[in-house]
Structures are given as structure tokens and as C-alpha cells.
Design a protein around this motif. Structure first.
Motif, PDB file in Angstrom:
ATOM      1  N   ASN A  49       1.076  -0.949  -0.456  1.00  0.00           N
ATOM      2  CA  ASN A  49      -0.027   0.281   0.417  1.00  0.00           C
ATOM      3  C   ASN A  49       0.993   1.126  -0.054  1.00  0.00           C
ATOM      4  O   ASN A  49       2.292   1.547   0.280  1.00  0.00           O
ATOM      5  CB  ASN A  49      -1.093  -0.070   1.238  1.00  0.00           C
ATOM      6  CG  ASN A  49      -2.265  -1.084   1.182  1.00  0.00           C
ATOM      7  OD1 ASN A  49      -2.657  -1.194   0.471  1.00  0.00           O
ATOM      8  ND2 ASN A  49      -2.985  -1.436   2.007  1.00  0.00           N
ATOM      9  N   ASP A  50       0.083   2.171  -0.872  1.00  0.00           N
ATOM     10  CA  ASP A  50       1.233   3.615  -0.219  1.00  0.00           C
ATOM     11  C   ASP A  50       1.419   4.246   1.292  1.00  0.00           C
ATOM     12  O   ASP A  50       0.476   4.014   2.712  1.00  0.00           O
ATOM     13  CB  ASP A  50      -0.221   4.590  -0.539  1.00  0.00           C
ATOM     14  CG  ASP A  50       0.527   6.210  -0.927  1.00  0.00           C
ATOM     15  OD1 ASP A  50       0.897   6.171  -2.336  1.00  0.00           O
ATOM     16  OD2 ASP A  50       0.519   6.118  -0.462  1.00  0.00           O
ATOM     17  N   PRO A  51       3.068   4.671   1.359  1.00  0.00           N
ATOM     18  CA  PRO A  51       3.661   4.860   2.696  1.00  0.00           C
ATOM     19  C   PRO A  51       3.181   6.302   2.594  1.00  0.00           C
ATOM     20  O   PRO A  51       3.035   6.475   4.121  1.00  0.00           O
ATOM     21  CB  PRO A  51       4.603   4.732   2.149  1.00  0.00           C
ATOM     22  CG  PRO A  51       5.126   5.187   0.245  1.00  0.00           C
ATOM     23  CD  PRO A  51       3.815   4.731  -0.307  1.00  0.00           C
ATOM     24  N   LEU A  52       2.698   7.375   2.297  1.00  0.00           N
ATOM     25  CA  LEU A  52       2.669   8.668   2.545  1.00  0.00           C
ATOM     26  C   LEU A  52       1.098   9.039   3.174  1.00  0.00           C
ATOM     27  O   LEU A  52       1.325   9.709   4.750  1.00  0.00           O
ATOM     28  CB  LEU A  52       2.225   9.660   1.541  1.00  0.00           C
ATOM     29  CG  LEU A  52       3.390  10.353   0.910  1.00  0.00           C
ATOM     30  CD1 LEU A  52       4.164   9.611  -0.362  1.00  0.00           C
ATOM     31  CD2 LEU A  52       2.869  11.585  -0.049  1.00  0.00           C
ATOM     32  N   LEU A  53      -0.083   7.787   3.098  1.00  0.00           N
ATOM     33  CA  LEU A  53      -0.994   7.839   4.133  1.00  0.00           C
ATOM     34  C   LEU A  53      -1.369   7.434   5.530  1.00  0.00           C
ATOM     35  O   LEU A  53      -1.868   7.646   6.370  1.00  0.00           O
ATOM     36  CB  LEU A  53      -2.314   7.304   3.744  1.00  0.00           C
ATOM     37  CG  LEU A  53      -3.002   7.700   1.589  1.00  0.00           C
ATOM     38  CD1 LEU A  53      -3.242   7.076   1.307  1.00  0.00           C
ATOM     39  CD2 LEU A  53      -3.196   9.717   2.550  1.00  0.00           C
ATOM     40  N   VAL A  54      -0.078   6.561   5.730  1.00  0.00           N
ATOM     41  CA  VAL A  54       0.094   6.321   6.877  1.00  0.00           C
ATOM     42  C   VAL A  54       0.958   7.475   7.972  1.00  0.00           C
ATOM     43  O   VAL A  54       1.048   7.387   9.143  1.00  0.00           O
ATOM     44  CB  VAL A  54       0.450   4.891   7.524  1.00  0.00           C
ATOM     45  CG1 VAL A  54       0.456   4.260   6.435  1.00  0.00           C
ATOM     46  CG2 VAL A  54       2.630   4.980   7.353  1.00  0.00           C
ATOM     47  N   VAL A  55       1.452   7.927   7.507  1.00  0.00           N
ATOM     48  CA  VAL A  55       2.409   9.545   8.077  1.00  0.00           C
ATOM     49  C   VAL A  55       1.498  10.324   9.140  1.00  0.00           C
ATOM     50  O   VAL A  55       1.408  10.670  10.302  1.00  0.00           O
ATOM     51  CB  VAL A  55       3.123  10.198   7.020  1.00  0.00           C
ATOM     52  CG1 VAL A  55       3.894  10.676   8.088  1.00  0.00           C
ATOM     53  CG2 VAL A  55       4.345   9.331   6.425  1.00  0.00           C
ATOM     54  N   PRO A  56       0.024  10.530   8.078  1.00  0.00           N
ATOM     55  CA  PRO A  56      -0.509  11.283   9.754  1.00  0.00           C
ATOM     56  C   PRO A  56      -0.990  10.716  10.941  1.00  0.00           C
ATOM     57  O   PRO A  56      -0.853  11.063  11.525  1.00  0.00           O
ATOM     58  CB  PRO A  56      -1.713  11.817   8.083  1.00  0.00           C
ATOM     59  CG  PRO A  56      -1.185  11.672   7.319  1.00  0.00           C
ATOM     60  CD  PRO A  56      -0.167  10.366   7.175  1.00  0.00           C
ATOM     61  N   LEU A  57      -1.569   9.463  10.650  1.00  0.00           N
ATOM     62  CA  LEU A  57      -2.320   8.568  11.646  1.00  0.00           C
ATOM     63  C   LEU A  57      -0.511   8.600  12.752  1.00  0.00           C
ATOM     64  O   LEU A  57      -1.370   8.735  13.561  1.00  0.00           O
ATOM     65  CB  LEU A  57      -1.750   7.525  10.854  1.00  0.00           C
ATOM     66  CG  LEU A  57      -3.270   6.641  10.542  1.00  0.00           C
ATOM     67  CD1 LEU A  57      -2.596   5.693  10.015  1.00  0.00           C
ATOM     68  CD2 LEU A  57      -4.394   7.261  11.126  1.00  0.00           C
ATOM     69  N   MET A  58       0.640   8.355  12.184  1.00  0.00           N
ATOM     70  CA  MET A  58       1.864   8.484  13.002  1.00  0.00           C
ATOM     71  C   MET A  58       1.995   9.387  13.425  1.00  0.00           C
ATOM     72  O   MET A  58       1.915   9.454  15.306  1.00  0.00           O
ATOM     73  CB  MET A  58       2.927   7.489  12.612  1.00  0.00           C
ATOM     74  CG  MET A  58       2.418   6.435  11.850  1.00  0.00           C
ATOM     75  SD  MET A  58       4.013   5.447  11.843  1.00  0.00           S
ATOM     76  CE  MET A  58       4.617   5.994   9.722  1.00  0.00           C
ATOM     77  N   SER A  59       2.108  10.801  12.773  1.00  0.00           N
ATOM     78  CA  SER A  59       2.153  11.894  13.369  1.00  0.00           C
ATOM     79  C   SER A  59       0.971  11.944  14.780  1.00  0.00           C
ATOM     80  O   SER A  59       1.424  13.483  15.337  1.00  0.00           O
ATOM     81  CB  SER A  59       2.268  13.009  12.574  1.00  0.00           C
ATOM     82  OG  SER A  59       1.331  13.252  11.731  1.00  0.00           O
ATOM     83  N   ALA A  60      -0.135  11.689  14.263  1.00  0.00           N
ATOM     84  CA  ALA A  60      -0.596  12.678  15.359  1.00  0.00           C
ATOM     85  C   ALA A  60      -0.882  11.990  16.564  1.00  0.00           C
ATOM     86  O   ALA A  60      -1.611  12.190  17.466  1.00  0.00           O
ATOM     87  CB  ALA A  60      -2.684  12.187  14.814  1.00  0.00           C
TER      88      ALA A  60
END
Lengths: 459, 459
Positions: B84-95
């Protein structure tokens, strides 16, 4: 049979002052915090508490530069500029909600369908099936130039490209991985059965994609399909594919006209006209009393930026009103372009003469939609009137100020609509599609996208 | 002067069983939960608690299909497929974190720089300046075909495209919006001063972008630049731009060789060789006693999928080992392609004969890197040895099982490294760049990207 249900989207964009140009200057507006994750997290909580069906995230990939032949007005007024990517706020909002859906705008002109399909599958996985896709073909010349298209592709060809793009996506989402392809069989060491993963072998006019989808099937497979299309080609595209259609109309009459056309075209295309849910854009201004609401509306109007409104109008219509006096009536303008692009305004009342100022004011609070002003009960009355008279199924609720407008609507208007049996008290499905239509997580068997499915569909 | 600091990245990918093929079958492995936001949220919390500098998200846009001339092995074994796309998990982890950085892999071949630059600016805003970009040029033929490139662009030309792509990004990130362009001046109704927003007017061999950046400046402007490049062109690209370089080496000797080359090239390119931080890949297997660690390692090895390992090897090197016996020694193989692509293995010890099985086993726990096995103190000893002997600055910590490996490393090894003065006890900066280099949020004044800045740089 109960009363007709009202669907509710919150209409947002990853920018300042989405539809009400200039209102970012209001002391209570916090839309300039669009850059902060906290803004989106708070908004998501407000919307799910208020039982919104989804948040609809608009997008543009350019700056409005028709007005006065320059982008300066849009930039100065923060009229959808600067603008950030809409996809990336979805994981944030989904992390603090369980039911709220997310309609994300993405243009078929700006990313290859192979990588785009993976992005949407990823979002659908991470949100556990709460993603919608607002399919746009892009209308800004500045966007086309910046991604290397020497001249913008013609309006009609854009819809042809869009059709093939959608076909590619359907093949990847619906036809590549069978339902039981992924085994996660730890005992026998088989993650996926390769026999159940299929190349799509797409060879079209615009795209050639031999391989298989990169992602395993997500809960909805194809995201819920949103579309906005007022043009003839746009309508035929919408009625062929969309599950939710968004319109903007300044009055009930104008909306009625568009809804009628859309349902007629849907019937001609062989779809059940009522299967397509049509949402129109409304900006509610809510007070405890009518006087309070009117005072609020008056106060909001003081913050309108005419320059920002006309910058947006220029981008939407291609018509530059910079040379006209504010009190000039456009009925008398000898300009066919203006006449035809003003259609949605003039449809309201063929005898009415819209001045430049009236157009700017109408856009100023509520953009291409309309403002409804009053007590929660009056707003509910008005929305019911739109539902019954114009035949729409629900609303894209835009904000005058954010998150204030959403907060007020969720707290004061939604309970009234629930009391009146128009909005369900609880979410009914887990995925966005099931929540909207209560007929399962995936596209219905007779939808054009399902023809690529490997599973025999009971129709 | 204190001891040399050790930099720590967690090495992950939005897929099952990233670097240790087959270990997803281990009962404690949960990497098949990559589809769930909860998996990423938990991981982010573990890593920030363990004072990892960043999580480095790898990516491929294709399926490994060299082994046996088919993608079946990779699909069956879940060897970086599905992905899957890697960019989209970044907002989750940053939150759920405040300091952890995010190195996201994105290929210059697959998205237009104009839209990509906006995605990264958006991420940098939402994470408050914690984003890095791992610049890759893509090596999988299947990816090239699926995005419509009839034949894959040559290795050298890919780096030329990458250079221009990077230039476009620098212009958009550094040169388009001045620091004080955005006013948010509610009193005077000025969101942005249009005079301080500049068109980039880029006209190159591969791209033509007349306009301005869509996003306002983010905390870091240019994300921290990561690069992995073992080839000559890759190295020269890396030393010209990268702030963090990632290598993979099965032994200290192999790493030493690559580090030496990289620092020599950096010096030749006029950069301070120590300014580029070099991280090598390590998979720690940790026990309370040495016996426990070795038993764990043995148990992990039982879960290795040789087929999966050779599928990865095929994708990385282009060499299909399907025709060889497991005990065949590759020294005797009359195949120059294998000889040269095995360089990183044979460099270890020129006299050693690697069998196909040994290669599969080496990849099986730790991929192209190495496994280190022992007590927390032994692991710390080993990492210090790598730092001192090979001259690397830190590690991409890969997992044998996830999140178990990360959890153990964070809980047991990091405190030892902190005790020894190798890893800071607290995060020192707020942005990723400041946290890594303690010299501010943005690119240093002499970095090539800064030449497009509108601000006069004190060098």
C-alpha cells in the motif's frame, strides 16, 4: 413509508476560507488553521457527533487567475489559495472517528490511475471502508500548464479521458484480486494465492496497464463515487457512474431545474433515477432567534471580500468581471459568455437583473450555493423545503466560518432534523456506502464498475 | 568531545513482512495488520518512546517478478506484496507523536513534481516539520510498464530525470513563497502579499512549470533528504543532495567499503563528508541471555521462506536464481551478472563461497542487511563496532517480527545505548532536521537546494 431522508455532507477544503471569500477575517473563523492536524481532528469529532454522513473535501490544483487577468486577487484574499493536498487529512480524521465518511476530490488529469488506485485502496483500508472519490476533470488552465500540458485538453476530451481512467480503476479495484485471494495462512506459508490475482491487461486510447493491482481488496473495493457535473458531458458522465452527485444552485428553482435534468438523463442511461443521490450546497447561518441569525448574517456580510468573490467567479466561469462597475446589471451586458455562465443565477428568476455586487454578495456567504438564515427550526424548515420542492436528497453544508458553522449546525439543527425523522439518530452501516444506501459495502451488482468483478453478480 | 552519536531509524513498509521473507508466519508477527490504522498508531508510540529519530518507509510500485520469470513466488510468500501507499500512514503516526520523524519513499518516475511538491509540503505542515523524503528512481520493470513506460528508462537517464525533478522541487519549496509572504492580516483583509509569491518559470529537458507553488512554506520547506544509492550515478546523486544516506551491507567489511566510497565522493563534490549521515540496515534479535537470543534466532530461521528470499533477491539484483540448487556455490557460476550483483556479498570475504541457500538465509532474517543476535549489551557492543569500524552514523532497524523487534529494541537496547552516551535521552529539536543535525529547521545555507531561496544566505 417514512419521510425522505436528508443526507448531510460537510463541505471543506484543505485551504483557508473555502466558499465564503473574505470571511476568514471574521474573529471567530479558524480556517487559517487548515495546516494543523488539530484543526482536522477537532472537525472530525464535531461532524461525527453531529451525525454528518461524510466530509466532502474539495480541491483545485491551480490558482484562480481569470479576474483582472491575474492571480493576485485570489492570493491576496486567500480565495482557495494557498491550497494543500486533501488526501492527507483523511487518515487524521479517520483515526478519531468510526463512522464519518470522507469524499476526496482527485482529478483524473493529474495522476496516473495505477498509482492513484493504490492510494484510494490504501485509504479505504486505513479508514475501514469509509472513503469516497469525487471525480473531477479539472477546470483551471494554470493547473494544466503547471503539469506540463501545453494547452488545456478540451472539455469533451477530458470526459473521454475520465471514462477510460475510471475503467482502469474499476479493473484494478474490482477485477484484479478475487475476494478470497489473500489467505494469510501461517501454517502453510501462503499469504496470497497467486492464481486468484489477475492482470488487468488494459490497452486503451490513453492508458496501457498490463499488470495487477498492488493492493489487496479493501472493504468497499471501489470508493463511493461522487461527481459534480453541470455540463451536458458532465451530466452524462455523472449519471453513468456516480452514486452521489453534488450541485450548486443559488435558489430552489435553479436546483429543481438541474435535478430534473439529472434524473431524466439517469433514466435514459438505464439507471434507476432515485439511486443517484443529489446534494446541493447550502451555507447555514444559525441564531437562537431570527433576529440573532439575521444580525449574524449581516455581520458576516461585512467580511465579504468582493475581490475574492469575483476571483472565485472568474475561476468557476472563465468570465472576468473586473471591468464592470459593482452596480452594473449583467442583464444588459452584451456578452454571451457571461449570459451563459450566469445561467445558474438567471435561472432563478428570468426577470431578475443581477448586478456585479449582488453576485459578489451571493458568493460572499455561501459560494455557488445559497445561504439559509434563521433559527434551527427555520433552517430545518428551509432544508425540508429544498428536499421537497427541488427534489434534492441532501446538502453539502458549507461554512461561513469554520468550525463555527459546522458546530452550530451539528448542535442545533441536526437534532431538529432527527426529531422530524429526516436524519437517522445513529449511523446504520460501518462502511460509507453501507451507511448511505444500506445495501452492503460494495458497488451494487448492476453498477458499470461491477462488470469487471470476478464474482458472478446476482442482479 | 563525546562519543559519536548513533542515529536510529525504524525501517518499515506499508506491506507484510518487509525485509524478512516468510517471518510473517511467526505466531507473534503482526505485520499483516499493515492495513489497519491501529497498527501504525501503536508502532509510532513504541518508536517515540524508544527515541527513534525517524521511521523510514520503503516502497515499491511493482511486484518482484524476476525469480522463476514470474511474480507468483512474491505474491504467494507476501514478499512486499500486496503493498500500500506509504504517505498515508504518516498523518496517523504523527497525530500520536511529537518528535518522531518520517522518511517517506517516493519515486521521481511516478508523479509529476508539481503535485508531489504539494503533497510533501502538506505532510510537512501536518507533522509540524517532521518529514523526510527518500528519493528513489525505481528499479522494477513491472512498475515502469504499468505506468505506461513502454520500456524502462535507462539507469543513467533516470538519475538525470531525478536531478531535474529535484531542481523543480527546490524551486517550489525554497524559491516560490517568501518567508513573510503569508500575513493572515485580518484587519486589512490580506491573507498573502502577492508580490512575495513568485513563479518558478522552470523550463528544463523533462519538465516545464511556469507557475508558483500551491502551498505556503512549511516548517522545513524542503523535507530532510534521504537517499539510497550504491551505483556510481546513485552515489554521485546522493552526495550532491542527500542529508541521510541509507546503505545495506551483510558485513562490517562490506559497509566499510561503501562508506569509504561515499565519503570520498562527497569530498570530491565539495561537501563536508561528515555532513552526510550514513545509516546501514540491521535486524536485531534480542534475548535476555545469549542462549535465549540464539534460540530465538534459530526459531526465526525456521520461518524463512527461501522462495520469498530469492524473489526479493531477483527484484533487487535482476538475477534469477530459480535454476540453481540450494547448495550450489555461486563462486562457480559462470555468470557475470550474478558475480557483479553479488558484489556486496562477495566483498565480505573474497574467499568465501556463498551458496544459494546461504544467500536465502542471510536475506531471510534481515534482508539486504545483517542480523545482530544477542543480549541488549551484546547488540549495543555490535552496533558500536559497526559505528567505529565501518564508519556508519547509525542504523535502519529492520524487523524480524513486527512490532516485536521494535518493541524489544526500544525497551532493552536503546536504554543501553543511552547509558553509553550514544543515543540522546531526549529529542533535541522540534523538526526532524533540527532533531537530526541541531542546526535549524531548514536546509543549510550551502546546500544546493538553498540556491533558489529568495533570502540571502549567510554561508
Amino acid at each position: 413509508m417514512g419521510k425522505k431522508r436528508i443526507y448531510l455532507n460537510a463541505f471543506e477544503m484543505n485551504c483557508v476560507g473555502h466558499q465564503s471569500p473574505g470571511l476568514w477575517t471574521h474573529p471567530e473563523d479558524r480556517s487559517h488553521q487548515y495546516k494543523d492536524s488539530e484543526y482536522w481532528i477537532e472537525l472530525a469529532r464535531i461532524l461525527e457527533k453531529g451525525r454528518f454522513d461524510a466530509v466532502f473535501l474539495a480541491d483545485v490544483l491551480g490558482t484562480y487567475d481569470v479576474y483582472n487577468g491575474s492571480r493576485d486577487a485570489a492570493i491576496r484574499q486567500g480565495a482557495q489559495s494557498p491550497v494543500n493536498d486533501p488526501l492527507l487529512v483523511v487518515p487524521l480524521m479517520s483515526a478519531v472517528t468510526k463512522h464519518l465518511g470522507f469524499g476526496v476530490t482527485a482529478s483524473v488529469s493529474h495522476e496516473h490511475p495505477y498509482t492513484f488506485a493504490r492510494r484510494m485502496s490504501t485509504l479505504d483500508h486505513l479508514t475501514k471502508g469509509r472513503v469516497g472519490w469525487n471525480i473531477v476533470t479539472s477546470y483551471l488552465k494554470s493547473a494544466a500548464l503547471n503539469i506540463g500540458q501545453e494547452k488545456q485538453i478540451s472539455h469533451d476530451e477530458r470526459y473521454d479521458i475520465a471514462s477510460e481512467y475510471l475503467d482502469v480503476c474499476y479493473k484494478l479495484w474490482e477485477g484484479s484480486w478475487e475476494d478470497d485471494a489473500v489467505k494469510v495462512d501461517k501454517e502453510n506459508g501462503i499469504y496470497t494465492d497467486p492464481k486468484k490475482v489477475h492482470d488487468i491487461n488494459h490497452e486503451g486510447k490513453y492508458y496501457k496497464i498490463p499488470g495487477a493491482h498492488l493492493s489487496e481488496p479493501s472493504p468497499q473495493r471501489t470508493p463511493v463515487l461522487f461527481q459534480a457535473g453541470a455540463s451536458k458531458k458532465g451530466r452524462s458522465f455523472a449519471v453513468g457512474n456516480a452514486e452521489l452527485v453534488f450541485i450548486g444552485a443559488p435558489t430552489i428553482n435553479a436546483a429543481k431545474h438541474t435535478v430534473k435534468k439529472l434524473r431524466e438523463d439517469a433514466a435514459k442511461a438505464g439507471r434507476n433515477p432515485d439511486e443517484i443521490k443529489i446534494l446541493t450546497m447550502v451555507t447555514p447561518v444559525i441564531g437562537r432567534t431570527e433576529e440573532e441569525a439575521l444580525a449574524k448574517y449581516k455581520e458576516y456580510q461585512k467580511h465579504i471580500s468582493y475581490e475574492g468573490a469575483l476571483a472565485l467567479f472568474g475561476g468557476w466561469t472563465g468570465v472576468d468581471l473586473a471591468g464592470y462597475d459593482l452596480n452594473e446589471s449583467l442583464e444588459y451586458v452584451e456578452n454571451n459568455a457571461i449570459r451563459s455562465t450566469l445561467e445558474s443565477f438567471t435561472k432563478t428568476d428570468p426577470d431578475k437583473k443581477w448586478t456585479v455586487e449582488e453576485i459578489a454578495k451571493s458568493i460572499g456567504v455561501g459560494g455557488m450555493g445559497t445561504a439559509v438564515v434563521g433559527t434551527p427550526e427555520q433552517i430545518a424548515d428551509s432544508l425540508e423545503e429544498w428536499i421537497e420542492e427541488a427534489g434534492v436528497d441532501g446538502f453539502n453544508i458549507a461554512y461561513a466560518i469554520s468550525p463555527g458553522t459546522f458546530k452550530d449546525f451539528a448542535e442545533y439543527v441536526v437534532p431538529v432534523l432527527q426529531e422530524r425523522g429526516r436524519v437517522p439518530k445513529e449511523y446504520e452501516g460501518t462502511t460509507l456506502r453501507d451507511n448511505l444506501f444500506a445495501k452492503g459495502d460494495q458497488l451494487p451488482a448492476h453498477h458499470p464498475g461491477k462488470k469487471y468483478s470476478k464474482v458472478k453478480q446476482p442482479i
